[in-house]
Design a protein around this motif. Structure first.
Motif, PDB file in Angstrom:
ATOM      1  N   PHE A  13      32.282  28.666  27.826  1.00  0.00           N
ATOM      2  CA  PHE A  13      32.966  29.926  28.113  1.00  0.00           C
ATOM      3  C   PHE A  13      34.204  29.693  28.975  1.00  0.00           C
ATOM      4  O   PHE A  13      35.257  30.291  28.738  1.00  0.00           O
ATOM      5  N   ALA A  14      34.100  28.845  29.982  1.00  0.00           N
ATOM      6  CA  ALA A  14      35.241  28.560  30.860  1.00  0.00           C
ATOM      7  C   ALA A  14      36.379  27.914  30.073  1.00  0.00           C
ATOM      8  O   ALA A  14      37.556  28.278  30.253  1.00  0.00           O
ATOM      9  N   ALA A  15      36.062  26.978  29.185  1.00  0.00           N
ATOM     10  CA  ALA A  15      37.089  26.315  28.378  1.00  0.00           C
ATOM     11  C   ALA A  15      37.751  27.313  27.431  1.00  0.00           C
ATOM     12  O   ALA A  15      38.978  27.292  27.250  1.00  0.00           O
ATOM     13  N   PHE A  16      36.961  28.206  26.833  1.00  0.00           N
ATOM     14  CA  PHE A  16      37.521  29.210  25.927  1.00  0.00           C
ATOM     15  C   PHE A  16      38.483  30.114  26.679  1.00  0.00           C
ATOM     16  O   PHE A  16      39.606  30.352  26.241  1.00  0.00           O
ATOM     17  N   GLN A  17      38.047  30.622  27.827  1.00  0.00           N
ATOM     18  CA  GLN A  17      38.877  31.554  28.583  1.00  0.00           C
ATOM     19  C   GLN A  17      40.125  30.868  29.142  1.00  0.00           C
ATOM     20  O   GLN A  17      41.196  31.460  29.169  1.00  0.00           O
ATOM     21  N   PHE A  58      41.740  37.975  26.362  1.00  0.00           N
ATOM     22  CA  PHE A  58      40.759  38.464  27.318  1.00  0.00           C
ATOM     23  C   PHE A  58      41.244  38.361  28.759  1.00  0.00           C
ATOM     24  O   PHE A  58      41.766  37.332  29.169  1.00  0.00           O
ATOM     25  N   ARG A  59      41.054  39.435  29.506  1.00  0.00           N
ATOM     26  CA  ARG A  59      41.306  39.424  30.944  1.00  0.00           C
ATOM     27  C   ARG A  59      40.148  38.734  31.650  1.00  0.00           C
ATOM     28  O   ARG A  59      40.333  37.975  32.593  1.00  0.00           O
ATOM     29  N   SER A  60      38.931  39.007  31.159  1.00  0.00           N
ATOM     30  CA  SER A  60      37.763  38.379  31.780  1.00  0.00           C
ATOM     31  C   SER A  60      36.626  38.257  30.768  1.00  0.00           C
ATOM     32  O   SER A  60      36.536  39.032  29.821  1.00  0.00           O
ATOM     33  N   MET A  61      35.791  37.251  31.017  1.00  0.00           N
ATOM     34  CA  MET A  61      34.543  37.045  30.280  1.00  0.00           C
ATOM     35  C   MET A  61      33.507  36.680  31.333  1.00  0.00           C
ATOM     36  O   MET A  61      33.682  35.690  32.043  1.00  0.00           O
ATOM     37  N   THR A  62      32.458  37.478  31.421  1.00  0.00           N
ATOM     38  CA  THR A  62      31.459  37.277  32.465  1.00  0.00           C
ATOM     39  C   THR A  62      30.083  37.085  31.848  1.00  0.00           C
ATOM     40  O   THR A  62      29.569  37.986  31.162  1.00  0.00           O
ATOM     41  N   ILE A  63      29.495  35.929  32.074  1.00  0.00           N
ATOM     42  CA  ILE A  63      28.130  35.689  31.598  1.00  0.00           C
ATOM     43  C   ILE A  63      27.172  36.493  32.462  1.00  0.00           C
ATOM     44  O   ILE A  63      27.192  36.393  33.684  1.00  0.00           O
ATOM     45  N   GLU A  64      26.350  37.307  31.821  1.00  0.00           N
ATOM     46  CA  GLU A  64      25.375  38.129  32.532  1.00  0.00           C
ATOM     47  C   GLU A  64      23.983  37.517  32.530  1.00  0.00           C
ATOM     48  O   GLU A  64      23.235  37.677  33.487  1.00  0.00           O
ATOM     49  N   ASP A  72      18.144  25.799  22.137  1.00  0.00           N
ATOM     50  CA  ASP A  72      18.879  27.036  21.886  1.00  0.00           C
ATOM     51  C   ASP A  72      19.022  27.833  23.173  1.00  0.00           C
ATOM     52  O   ASP A  72      18.099  27.891  23.987  1.00  0.00           O
ATOM     53  N   MET A  73      20.177  28.462  23.315  1.00  0.00           N
ATOM     54  CA  MET A  73      20.459  29.299  24.476  1.00  0.00           C
ATOM     55  C   MET A  73      20.965  30.653  23.978  1.00  0.00           C
ATOM     56  O   MET A  73      21.929  30.702  23.204  1.00  0.00           O
ATOM     57  N   PHE A  74      20.316  31.725  24.417  1.00  0.00           N
ATOM     58  CA  PHE A  74      20.841  33.063  24.165  1.00  0.00           C
ATOM     59  C   PHE A  74      21.685  33.444  25.370  1.00  0.00           C
ATOM     60  O   PHE A  74      21.259  33.276  26.520  1.00  0.00           O
ATOM     61  N   VAL A  75      22.882  33.953  25.098  1.00  0.00           N
ATOM     62  CA  VAL A  75      23.820  34.299  26.157  1.00  0.00           C
ATOM     63  C   VAL A  75      24.271  35.736  25.950  1.00  0.00           C
ATOM     64  O   VAL A  75      24.743  36.093  24.871  1.00  0.00           O
ATOM     65  N   ARG A  76      24.111  36.566  26.991  1.00  0.00           N
ATOM     66  CA  ARG A  76      24.685  37.917  26.959  1.00  0.00           C
ATOM     67  C   ARG A  76      25.846  37.905  27.939  1.00  0.00           C
ATOM     68  O   ARG A  76      25.715  37.418  29.062  1.00  0.00           O
ATOM     69  N   TYR A  77      26.978  38.421  27.483  1.00  0.00           N
ATOM     70  CA  TYR A  77      28.158  38.410  28.336  1.00  0.00           C
ATOM     71  C   TYR A  77      28.964  39.685  28.126  1.00  0.00           C
ATOM     72  O   TYR A  77      28.817  40.382  27.120  1.00  0.00           O
ATOM     73  N   SER A  78      29.797  39.987  29.113  1.00  0.00           N
ATOM     74  CA  SER A  78      30.695  41.124  29.005  1.00  0.00           C
ATOM     75  C   SER A  78      32.128  40.613  29.025  1.00  0.00           C
ATOM     76  O   SER A  78      32.428  39.571  29.606  1.00  0.00           O
ATOM     77  N   CYS A  79      32.994  41.356  28.362  1.00  0.00           N
ATOM     78  CA  CYS A  79      34.410  40.991  28.278  1.00  0.00           C
ATOM     79  C   CYS A  79      35.264  42.212  28.570  1.00  0.00           C
ATOM     80  O   CYS A  79      34.863  43.346  28.310  1.00  0.00           O
ATOM     81  N   GLU A  80      36.449  41.930  29.075  1.00  0.00           N
ATOM     82  CA  GLU A  80      37.483  42.946  29.163  1.00  0.00           C
ATOM     83  C   GLU A  80      38.735  42.359  28.534  1.00  0.00           C
ATOM     84  O   GLU A  80      39.144  41.246  28.882  1.00  0.00           O
ATOM     85  N   THR A  81      39.316  43.093  27.596  1.00  0.00           N
ATOM     86  CA  THR A  81      40.537  42.630  26.952  1.00  0.00           C
ATOM     87  C   THR A  81      41.739  42.991  27.822  1.00  0.00           C
ATOM     88  O   THR A  81      41.633  43.798  28.757  1.00  0.00           O
ATOM     89  N   LEU A  82      42.874  42.411  27.510  1.00  0.00           N
ATOM     90  CA  LEU A  82      44.108  42.735  28.230  1.00  0.00           C
ATOM     91  C   LEU A  82      44.484  44.200  28.052  1.00  0.00           C
ATOM     92  O   LEU A  82      45.183  44.769  28.888  1.00  0.00           O
TER      93      LEU A  82
END
Length: 123
Positions: A13-17, A58-64, A72-82
């Motif tokens: 996620f950090a590399a993507f953002q 994206f302005r932000s991506m936050t792993i919740e 396998d890893m399930f990941v729920r995250y929130s995003c805010e676009t520009l």
């Protein structure tokens, strides 16, 4: 020594953002596939062509939450676009060793200013 899968997910996620392609290239397995409501198991090359450029939107991506089940890893995250749109997604990340073998994305509802934004119905 193998890293914790949750740390690998956070790194993805950090590399993507950050748009850090070198880190992402090292993270993805050679036979990596990406699936979403828009993409049907596309390969690495198609992922970098179609999906990678979207990171700058994206302005932000936050792993919740991260839930582990073996490799396998399930990941729920929130995003805010520009543009101020917010949404949550869930992804299933499957690993082989320390490399990400596949990602399956499941879209959540979208909001702007707290108001629900209906999505286009699928055909």
């Amino acid at each position: 020594m193998s890293k914790r899968k949750s740390d690998l997910v956070r790194g993805y996620f950090a590399a993507f953002q950050a748009g850090d392609r070198a880190v992402m290239e090292a993270t993805l397995a050679d036979d990596f596939t990406f699936t979403s409501p828009y993409d049907d198991a596309i390969d690495r090359k198609a992922y970098f062509e179609r999906c990678w450029p979207n990171g700058k939107l994206f302005r932000s991506m936050t792993i919740e939450r991260i839930c582990e089940d073996g490799n396998d890893m399930f990941v729920r995250y929130s995003c805010e676009t520009l543009e101020g749109k917010t949404f949550r997604n869930t992804e299933l990340h499957s690993f082989r060793g320390d490399q990400l073998r596949s990602v399956e994305v499941y879209f959540g509802a979208s909001y702007r200013g707290g108001a629900f934004i209906p999505q286009n119905p699928s055909s």
